[in-house]
Design a protein around this motif. Sequence first.
Motif, PDB file in Angstrom:
ATOM      1  N   ASP A 152       0.814  -1.218   0.000  1.00 61.86           N
ATOM      2  CA  ASP A 152       0.000   0.000   0.000  1.00 61.86           C
ATOM      3  C   ASP A 152       0.846   1.267   0.000  1.00 61.86           C
ATOM      4  O   ASP A 152       0.397   2.311  -0.492  1.00 61.86           O
ATOM      5  CB  ASP A 152      -0.931   0.000   1.211  1.00 61.86           C
ATOM      6  N   ARG A 155       1.263   2.750  -3.363  1.00 61.32           N
ATOM      7  CA  ARG A 155       0.074   3.256  -4.036  1.00 61.32           C
ATOM      8  C   ARG A 155      -0.088   4.748  -3.714  1.00 61.32           C
ATOM      9  O   ARG A 155       0.522   5.257  -2.783  1.00 61.32           O
ATOM     10  CB  ARG A 155      -1.162   2.485  -3.577  1.00 61.32           C
ATOM     11  N   PRO A 156      -0.904   5.476  -4.514  1.00 63.83           N
ATOM     12  CA  PRO A 156      -1.102   6.904  -4.219  1.00 63.83           C
ATOM     13  C   PRO A 156      -1.505   7.133  -2.775  1.00 63.83           C
ATOM     14  O   PRO A 156      -2.448   6.519  -2.274  1.00 63.83           O
ATOM     15  CB  PRO A 156      -2.219   7.291  -5.204  1.00 63.83           C
ATOM     16  N   GLY A 157      -0.781   8.000  -2.112  1.00 67.94           N
ATOM     17  CA  GLY A 157      -1.013   8.284  -0.698  1.00 67.94           C
ATOM     18  C   GLY A 157       0.136   9.095  -0.138  1.00 67.94           C
ATOM     19  O   GLY A 157       1.062   9.494  -0.860  1.00 67.94           O
ATOM     20  N   GLY A 238      -3.381  10.629  -2.310  1.00 71.63           N
ATOM     21  CA  GLY A 238      -4.460   9.657  -2.187  1.00 71.63           C
ATOM     22  C   GLY A 238      -5.695  10.311  -1.599  1.00 71.63           C
ATOM     23  O   GLY A 238      -6.112  11.385  -2.022  1.00 71.63           O
ATOM     24  N   THR A 239      -6.265   9.680  -0.573  1.00 71.81           N
ATOM     25  CA  THR A 239      -7.489  10.212   0.031  1.00 71.81           C
ATOM     26  C   THR A 239      -7.210  11.356   1.006  1.00 71.81           C
ATOM     27  O   THR A 239      -8.068  12.221   1.197  1.00 71.81           O
ATOM     28  CB  THR A 239      -8.230   9.088   0.778  1.00 71.81           C
TER      29      THR A 239
END
Length: 286
Positions: A152, A155-157, A238-239
């Motif tokens: 993770d 991943r984008p974040g 990311g979020t």
Amino acid sequence: MIPSLPRPAWLRAATALYVGAFLMFLFVPLVIVAVFAFNDAPYPAPPWHGFTLDWFLGNEAAGRIGLFRDQELLGSVWTSSVVALWVTGLSVAVGTANAFLMERERFPGKGTLSMLMLTPLVIPGVILGISILAFASRVADLWSELFGAEADFLRPGLPLVVLGQFSYIAAIATLTISARLKRFDRTLEDAALNLGASHSAVLWTITLPYLRPALIGSAAIAFLMSFENFNTTLMLVGTDAPLTIMMYGRMREGATPVLNAVSLFLMVASAAIALTLMRRRRSPES
């Protein structure tokens, strides 16, 4: 060309006009943004409708949620601060190591490596972000195929945002610290070693104290550059949105003077950091 000679009146007037125009170009937009953070209107532009603190202190009951009551904005400020602290710590640590490597060691390909370290500075931030995202995503997919587990952090974040910002801010920290280290008188280290001090003691008591202004300066630059970065961050976020991404989203939805309030807050904070560094530089101990 001699300063003591009188200059023609037209040249003095032209110089004054040029300096005035240049200062207006720099500061008038900032002044306008700051003034309209207190405008009693739902839009961040003229005309002036009166003074208010709603865009700083307003709550939902008043129909205007101010900066210090807006949990999303405050959360994005915290996110940007956390990212900036990680980027600052990594950049200063790696920049210090790079400075010692480039200034103290001799090895084949040193010039080529020095040029490669500066490459991220000439790559547009968007391209840098896309490249890191594509590479990290491919590694994450490969990791998942080989080990059956999700990586993770690739991943984008926020971890990827830290990595993307660090990739070029570390180069700036390296240049800042190297410039200071290059002027260091190594006979001070030799004298301490001859008196029986260990290499680690020399590093902590002589070399690093000498580098302290450069370390503090590079840390401040790294923090501010990370905090205000947009291009690279946009590609990797990311979020959890940092402040620049949150402001961009708010602008697309429709700007309000809350964004002026955020801008004024950032200007004041940046000015405070800059003035603190200037005072430290002028102090005799620096």
